[in-house]
Scaffold this motif. Sequence first.
Motif, PDB file in Angstrom:
ATOM      1  N   HIS A  98      -5.308   1.572  -3.891  1.00 48.29           N
ATOM      2  CA  HIS A  98      -4.281   2.283  -3.124  1.00 48.29           C
ATOM      3  C   HIS A  98      -5.007   3.075  -2.026  1.00 48.29           C
ATOM      4  O   HIS A  98      -5.429   4.210  -2.237  1.00 48.29           O
ATOM      5  CB  HIS A  98      -3.475   3.232  -4.013  1.00 48.29           C
ATOM      6  N   LYS A  99      -5.131   2.459  -0.877  1.00 46.67           N
ATOM      7  CA  LYS A  99      -5.942   3.045   0.191  1.00 46.67           C
ATOM      8  C   LYS A  99      -5.447   4.429   0.609  1.00 46.67           C
ATOM      9  O   LYS A  99      -6.242   5.285   0.990  1.00 46.67           O
ATOM     10  CB  LYS A  99      -5.948   2.112   1.406  1.00 46.67           C
ATOM     11  N   GLN A 100      -4.129   4.634   0.530  1.00 48.85           N
ATOM     12  CA  GLN A 100      -3.583   5.904   1.007  1.00 48.85           C
ATOM     13  C   GLN A 100      -3.960   7.077   0.116  1.00 48.85           C
ATOM     14  O   GLN A 100      -3.737   8.228   0.487  1.00 48.85           O
ATOM     15  CB  GLN A 100      -2.051   5.818   1.158  1.00 48.85           C
ATOM     16  N   PRO A 157       1.056  12.021  -0.327  1.00 48.44           N
ATOM     17  CA  PRO A 157      -0.327  12.434  -0.606  1.00 48.44           C
ATOM     18  C   PRO A 157      -0.406  13.807  -1.266  1.00 48.44           C
ATOM     19  O   PRO A 157      -1.278  14.043  -2.113  1.00 48.44           O
ATOM     20  CB  PRO A 157      -0.969  12.452   0.790  1.00 48.44           C
ATOM     21  N   ASP A 176       0.828  -1.208   0.000  1.00 44.92           N
ATOM     22  CA  ASP A 176       0.000   0.000   0.000  1.00 44.92           C
ATOM     23  C   ASP A 176       0.859   1.253   0.000  1.00 44.92           C
ATOM     24  O   ASP A 176       0.450   2.296  -0.498  1.00 44.92           O
ATOM     25  CB  ASP A 176      -0.924   0.012   1.229  1.00 44.92           C
ATOM     26  N   GLU A 177       2.059   1.151   0.578  1.00 44.98           N
ATOM     27  CA  GLU A 177       2.911   2.324   0.677  1.00 44.98           C
ATOM     28  C   GLU A 177       3.856   2.396  -0.518  1.00 44.98           C
ATOM     29  O   GLU A 177       4.831   1.663  -0.592  1.00 44.98           O
ATOM     30  CB  GLU A 177       3.724   2.282   1.988  1.00 44.98           C
TER      31      GLU A 177
END
Length: 491
Positions: free
Chosen positions: A330-332, A279, A273-274
């Motif tokens: 991509h949750k972030q 962001p 995910d990272e």
Amino acid sequence: MTGKIMAASTDNNLNISASIAGILNERHCSEHLQVLKTFTAALRDEEYRDAVEKEVFSNLLRVLTRLCEELQTANRDGDDLQSSTLQLQLTAECFRVQRNSCVQSERNQTLLRELGFIDVSIKILSVLQAIHSESKDAIFEPLRCGIQFLGNLAVGNQLCKDDVWQLSFPDLLLKLLSVDDEKVLNYTSMVLHTCLDETKVEDLSKPQYIQLALRVMELCRIQPDLDWTVLIATQHFLMSSALVESMYSGMSHHERVTLLELLFAQLREEDSDECGIPPSVARFLASSFQKGCGAVLTLATGSASSDEVLQEALTVISLLDLLCELTSDHKQFMFLQNHPDLLVTTVELLEQVHAIGKASKNIFSTAQNFSSFSGDGDPSSHSPVISFKAHLIRLIGNLCHSNPNNQNKVRELEGIPLILDNCNIDSNNPFINQWAIFAIRNLLEHNRQNQELVAALEQRGPADYSALRELGFLVEERDGSLLLKPVSKDS
């Protein structure tokens, strides 16, 4: 046995030291070059490397300083390079000695730094890159070896990294990255990559230094086989929102596409995910898409007469592709669902593109030309907007996933009938029907008002909705909810 080796090393040191000292007192000759080559070869042995005395390096520095002065004088006086050929060969060999001495030897790195080799070496590199001559190979040889020395000196040694950076940034690095020699470019990129850290990357984002970063990105575009420049971009540049924004504003649209392609590749390569992209970079990309998305409409009117206009439109297309990827698994980056007016912009752009395509035959019109997908045909080569409408719908679906506010917003913008009207097969938009179904599913999920709207459309039986049924889907009521359901083959 060890004592004999140490004694031999000591004798070697004394002989080499005396021979190098002799160079200072004599006119340059080929024997001097042979002395240095012997030293270079000896330094390949790790045990010998670690036993070289400080005095030997001190004498070498005196030779290097003399060569520096001679090259500076020759360059200043405009002397013919032929008269400096031996000096250039001797300089290259001095650099090879320095390069070899630093291999896996923190002791020698520190010693050469403390003696002052960095300053003299960088002065020589500055002179060499400024020399204009038809005999470029004579200059490239010492240039390459000198840059390799800086790289070997800096690896794993923070003090050396900082000194190299301080003395070469930004002017010399920029000049070396402009030399017409692939090895010089590669070695310079290696030095730059070795020296970079978070603080230095932030320095690059300042207006007075941005040209160095832009040159690295240009090399990524025009010489993609230079691995070090790609590593610099992906491991350092793309991690800094300040630098990404500074570079983007200073780039041509063609260069922006390269930057966006690197970001896209970075997202695709990361399994976790990272992915390392901040962001704030994602927010900047979303805002850039909103600000410039209208440029793609010029492709339909024929006003895209210049390459610059076309490249601006292609930048928008690349931004859309990247936003689709950012909001997929991509949750972030799912905070982009709440990015101000991103959803509104996307729905409105889809509406404009769809209307333009229906109004007359143009680049946004639905097509049934599937011959371009057979044989050697590459559909992407036929239209710059291949899949553009499909990706707009994909982004709408991503932004509405498990997000009631966005589901409602699309309904209020009359986006649901618009998406249903794009459930037709279209060779300009491969898989548009699948993305439309995906978006409708996300719009209906746990949203009663949207379900009722689709049911009402079915009851009216407009052509828009019949396209959905022809794809093999119908709306079914189940436990008080309306669901999209595949039509069985028997019905």
